[in-house]
Design a protein around this motif. Structure first.
Motif, PDB file in Angstrom:
ATOM      1  N   ALA A 160       1.431  -1.348   0.243  1.00  0.00           N
ATOM      2  CA  ALA A 160      -0.343  -0.138  -0.120  1.00  0.00           C
ATOM      3  C   ALA A 160       0.950   1.145  -0.131  1.00  0.00           C
ATOM      4  CB  ALA A 160      -0.984  -0.115   1.478  1.00  0.00           C
ATOM      5  N   ASP A 161       0.551   2.027  -0.500  1.00  0.00           N
ATOM      6  CA  ASP A 161       1.348   4.079  -0.830  1.00  0.00           C
ATOM      7  C   ASP A 161       0.784   4.745   0.293  1.00  0.00           C
ATOM      8  OD1 ASP A 161       2.541   3.269  -3.291  1.00  0.00           O
ATOM      9  OD2 ASP A 161      -0.120   3.086  -3.858  1.00  0.00           O
ATOM     10  N   PHE A 162      -0.327   4.386   1.226  1.00  0.00           N
ATOM     11  CA  PHE A 162      -0.201   5.182   2.151  1.00  0.00           C
ATOM     12  C   PHE A 162      -1.578   4.589   3.050  1.00  0.00           C
ATOM     13  CE2 PHE A 162      -3.519   6.261  -1.793  1.00  0.00           C
ATOM     14  CZ  PHE A 162      -4.884   6.339  -1.149  1.00  0.00           C
ATOM     15  N   THR A 163      -2.223   5.316   3.956  1.00  0.00           N
ATOM     16  CA  THR A 163      -3.455   4.616   5.309  1.00  0.00           C
ATOM     17  C   THR A 163      -4.502   4.930   4.251  1.00  0.00           C
ATOM     18  OG1 THR A 163      -1.714   3.892   6.388  1.00  0.00           O
ATOM     19  CG2 THR A 163      -3.954   4.458   7.342  1.00  0.00           C
ATOM     20  N   LYS A 164      -5.629   4.507   4.959  1.00  0.00           N
ATOM     21  CA  LYS A 164      -7.575   5.005   4.614  1.00  0.00           C
ATOM     22  C   LYS A 164      -7.540   4.283   5.784  1.00  0.00           C
ATOM     23  CE  LYS A 164     -11.172   5.973   3.013  1.00  0.00           C
ATOM     24  NZ  LYS A 164     -11.672   5.409   2.360  1.00  0.00           N
ATOM     25  N   ILE A 165      -8.677   5.736   6.424  1.00  0.00           N
ATOM     26  CA  ILE A 165      -9.266   5.453   7.960  1.00  0.00           C
ATOM     27  C   ILE A 165     -10.638   5.947   7.681  1.00  0.00           C
ATOM     28  CG2 ILE A 165      -7.432   5.091   8.876  1.00  0.00           C
ATOM     29  CD1 ILE A 165      -8.114   7.367  10.438  1.00  0.00           C
ATOM     30  N   TYR A 166     -11.561   6.138   8.567  1.00  0.00           N
ATOM     31  CA  TYR A 166     -12.962   6.227   8.689  1.00  0.00           C
ATOM     32  C   TYR A 166     -12.576   6.315   9.938  1.00  0.00           C
ATOM     33  CZ  TYR A 166     -14.015   3.062   4.020  1.00  0.00           C
ATOM     34  OH  TYR A 166     -13.873   3.134   2.712  1.00  0.00           O
ATOM     35  N   ILE A 167     -13.309   7.463   9.799  1.00  0.00           N
ATOM     36  CA  ILE A 167     -13.406   7.706  11.657  1.00  0.00           C
ATOM     37  C   ILE A 167     -14.858   8.236  10.807  1.00  0.00           C
ATOM     38  CG2 ILE A 167     -13.192   9.767  12.989  1.00  0.00           C
ATOM     39  CD1 ILE A 167     -10.809  10.697  11.588  1.00  0.00           C
ATOM     40  N   THR A 168     -15.492   9.133  10.655  1.00  0.00           N
ATOM     41  CA  THR A 168     -17.296   8.976  10.818  1.00  0.00           C
ATOM     42  C   THR A 168     -17.922   8.824   9.651  1.00  0.00           C
ATOM     43  OG1 THR A 168     -17.768  11.200   9.333  1.00  0.00           O
ATOM     44  CG2 THR A 168     -16.656  11.299  11.654  1.00  0.00           C
ATOM     45  N   GLY A 169     -19.004   7.673  10.325  1.00  0.00           N
ATOM     46  CA  GLY A 169     -19.815   8.108   8.933  1.00  0.00           C
ATOM     47  C   GLY A 169     -20.388   9.359   8.038  1.00  0.00           C
ATOM     48  N   THR A 170     -21.258   9.118   7.051  1.00  0.00           N
ATOM     49  CA  THR A 170     -21.652  10.160   5.715  1.00  0.00           C
ATOM     50  C   THR A 170     -22.702  11.309   6.579  1.00  0.00           C
ATOM     51  OG1 THR A 170     -20.917   9.158   3.885  1.00  0.00           O
ATOM     52  CG2 THR A 170     -22.202  10.778   3.257  1.00  0.00           C
ATOM     53  N   LEU A 171     -23.362  10.629   6.886  1.00  0.00           N
ATOM     54  CA  LEU A 171     -25.205  11.590   7.548  1.00  0.00           C
ATOM     55  C   LEU A 171     -24.724  12.097   8.772  1.00  0.00           C
ATOM     56  CD1 LEU A 171     -27.786   9.957   4.770  1.00  0.00           C
ATOM     57  CD2 LEU A 171     -26.736  11.786   4.133  1.00  0.00           C
ATOM     58  N   ARG A 172     -25.767  12.361   9.502  1.00  0.00           N
ATOM     59  CA  ARG A 172     -25.713  12.709  10.652  1.00  0.00           C
ATOM     60  C   ARG A 172     -26.868  11.650  10.190  1.00  0.00           C
ATOM     61  NH1 ARG A 172     -24.076  17.774  12.701  1.00  0.00           N
ATOM     62  NH2 ARG A 172     -24.121  19.413  11.039  1.00  0.00           N
ATOM     63  N   ARG A 173     -26.250  10.878  12.283  1.00  0.00           N
ATOM     64  CA  ARG A 173     -27.246  10.520  13.356  1.00  0.00           C
ATOM     65  C   ARG A 173     -28.057  11.009  14.061  1.00  0.00           C
ATOM     66  NH1 ARG A 173     -24.347   4.616  14.386  1.00  0.00           N
ATOM     67  NH2 ARG A 173     -24.570   4.180  12.368  1.00  0.00           N
ATOM     68  N   ASN A 174     -28.929  11.089  14.037  1.00  0.00           N
ATOM     69  CA  ASN A 174     -29.669  11.994  15.045  1.00  0.00           C
ATOM     70  C   ASN A 174     -29.440  13.673  15.263  1.00  0.00           C
ATOM     71  OD1 ASN A 174     -32.268   9.956  14.667  1.00  0.00           O
ATOM     72  ND2 ASN A 174     -30.233   8.615  16.801  1.00  0.00           N
ATOM     73  N   GLY A 175     -28.822  14.000  14.393  1.00  0.00           N
ATOM     74  CA  GLY A 175     -28.330  14.947  14.205  1.00  0.00           C
ATOM     75  C   GLY A 175     -26.945  14.727  14.555  1.00  0.00           C
ATOM     76  N   ASP A 176     -26.067  13.866  14.728  1.00  0.00           N
ATOM     77  CA  ASP A 176     -25.110  14.065  15.475  1.00  0.00           C
ATOM     78  C   ASP A 176     -24.247  13.727  14.728  1.00  0.00           C
ATOM     79  OD1 ASP A 176     -25.621  15.609  17.613  1.00  0.00           O
ATOM     80  OD2 ASP A 176     -26.424  12.965  19.255  1.00  0.00           O
ATOM     81  N   LEU A 177     -22.662  13.810  14.590  1.00  0.00           N
ATOM     82  CA  LEU A 177     -21.626  13.178  13.766  1.00  0.00           C
ATOM     83  C   LEU A 177     -20.430  12.396  14.638  1.00  0.00           C
ATOM     84  CD1 LEU A 177     -21.270  16.258  11.221  1.00  0.00           C
ATOM     85  CD2 LEU A 177     -22.135  13.837  10.699  1.00  0.00           C
ATOM     86  N   PRO A 178     -21.101  11.176  15.033  1.00  0.00           N
ATOM     87  CA  PRO A 178     -20.027  11.066  16.107  1.00  0.00           C
ATOM     88  C   PRO A 178     -19.573  10.179  15.435  1.00  0.00           C
ATOM     89  CG  PRO A 178     -21.771   9.403  15.832  1.00  0.00           C
ATOM     90  CD  PRO A 178     -22.038  10.828  14.867  1.00  0.00           C
TER      91      PRO A 178
END
Length: 400
Positions: A173-191
């Motif tokens: 691999a040339d770099f690292t990919k992580i997923y911190i959040t989702g894409t849409l709000r969850r009940n107004g939140d972005l956990p």
């Protein structure tokens, strides 16, 4: 003897400035660009063959800074189709890569595919086994055990993430990919689905190995942590706040915008059914946030997130959201090269750089929709596509 070829057009845009060279031309010899100047200033002794693209603009090959080789949003419920078998995904990837190349994309940055498929694709193109853009690839994306990430693999705790990064890099691999959040709000939140410690471990481990970290991250506390910890590239940024835009501008983090997954109905209507309405509901807010980021004059790159062959749409969307044509063009070229750590190799038409060159009908500095009409694609000095059969016959060239 290596043939010296001059490519001339009604215009030439080199990738940096707002100035466009009327009747511009360049000389390529082998894989490299040798001369860039008005055609009238290039001596006849400097070239052996002329490719004449009158009516077109000669410009750098485009860079898709966020894609997935095996993703096809034209399929119903396409995100779930990322669970298809590796042979199915591989066949799909080879088709998608050729589609990208013919649309003028000479470099792409792949944010993860299943089972190191992206690494295999990169090597197959490099060894001339299949046609496609050159790739820089992330290998296996890393998400939380219960977090977002259709293409990612689940990991729990910083030790598992550290070990996964080491395995990724060991696989090529040339770099690292992580997923911190989702894409849409969850009940107004972005956990944040990853903890502060997990994000820190991913960034530190990758930086110690000399590679960048990219993250699917749209806003919320996870974006604050990412900027604090030195994330290299921020992918999507759909719900970035004004304060976060200000901090982004002060940081070294590079944003990669992907408007199509929100604004393109062809994509949205093919999401899993439980996600479709949410994307429509948040479209206006996300458009406003992207507009604010663009208005902040922070250099950005653009990616299709798998909408292969349609990178031009990302440029058009960014212009609709406030970018100038020049900003959009730079996002597809020199800014993309910087994100890929390849600005000394590609992204602009500068003597000594790789001959990654396209010709588009018209003048994209004046009309961004010119990017839809790609007439010539050259990657690393090899003619990959010329859409006019008359060009092939008249010039007698060998096309890859």
């Amino acid at each position: 003897m290596i043939e010296r070829v001059v490519i001339k057009g009604s215009y030439l845009w080199e990738g940096y400035s707002s100035e466009i060279i009327p009747n511009g031309a360049l000389v390529m010899e082998g894989e490299k660009i040798q001369i860039v100047a008005p055609f009238a200033e290039i001596p006849h002794s400097a070239y052996d063959t002329v490719l004449d693209f009158t009516g077109c603009t000669i410009m750098p090959g485009m860079i898709d800074s966020h894609t997935h080789h095996s993703m096809d949003p034209s399929l119903e419920n396409y995100l779930e189709r990322m669970k298809d078998t590796i042979p199915e995904l591989t066949i799909r990837a080879t088709i998608m890569m050729k589609k990208d190349l013919l649309s003028g994309v000479t470099t792409c940055r792949t944010l993860g595919d299943k089972d190191y498929l992206d690494i295999a694709c990169r090597e197959a193109v490099k060894n001339n086994l299949i046609p496609g853009p050159r790739s820089i690839v992330a290998g296996k994306g890393m998400r939380a055990a219960t977090g977002h990430g259709f293409v990612g693999y689940p990991f729990k705790g910083k030790e598992e993430i550290i070990e996964a990064i080491k395995k990724n890099l060991g696989a090529g691999a040339d770099f690292t990919k992580i997923y911190i959040t989702g894409t849409l709000r969850r009940n107004g939140d972005l956990p944040s689905f990853l903890s502060y410690e997990e994000i820190a471990a991913a960034i530190q481990t990758s930086h110690e190995a000399g590679v960048k970290v990219a993250s699917h991250c749209v806003g919320g506390i996870g974006l604050d942590w990412a900027l604090e910890l030195g994330l290299d590239t921020l992918e999507h940024a759909y719900h970035i706040s004004d304060h976060q835009i200000e901090n982004l501008g002060k940081s070294k983090t590079q944003p990669v915008l992907t408007p199509s997954p929100i604004l393109n109905d062809k994509i949205v209507n093919h999401y899993p059914k439980h996600l479709i309405q949410g994307h429509y509901d948040e479209r206006e807010e996300i458009s406003s946030r992207i507009r604010s980021l663009i208005e902040a004059k922070i250099p950005f790159a653009l990616g299709t997130d798998g909408m292969h062959g349609e990178l031009f749409k990302e440029a058009e969307y960014s212009v609709e959201l406030g970018a100038s044509n020049l900003q959009a063009l730079q996002a597809l070229t020199i800014n993309g090269a910087a994100v890929c750590n390849m600005e000394n190799k590609t992204g602009s038409l500068i003597p000594g750089k790789d001959a990654d060159i396209i010709a588009v009908e018209g003048n994209p500095v004046e009309n961004i929709q010119s990017l839809r009409k790609v007439k010539l694609v050259i990657k690393e000095g090899r003619v990959m596509s010329d859409t006019s059969s008359s060009h092939k016959q008249e010039r007698g060239l060998m096309f890859s």
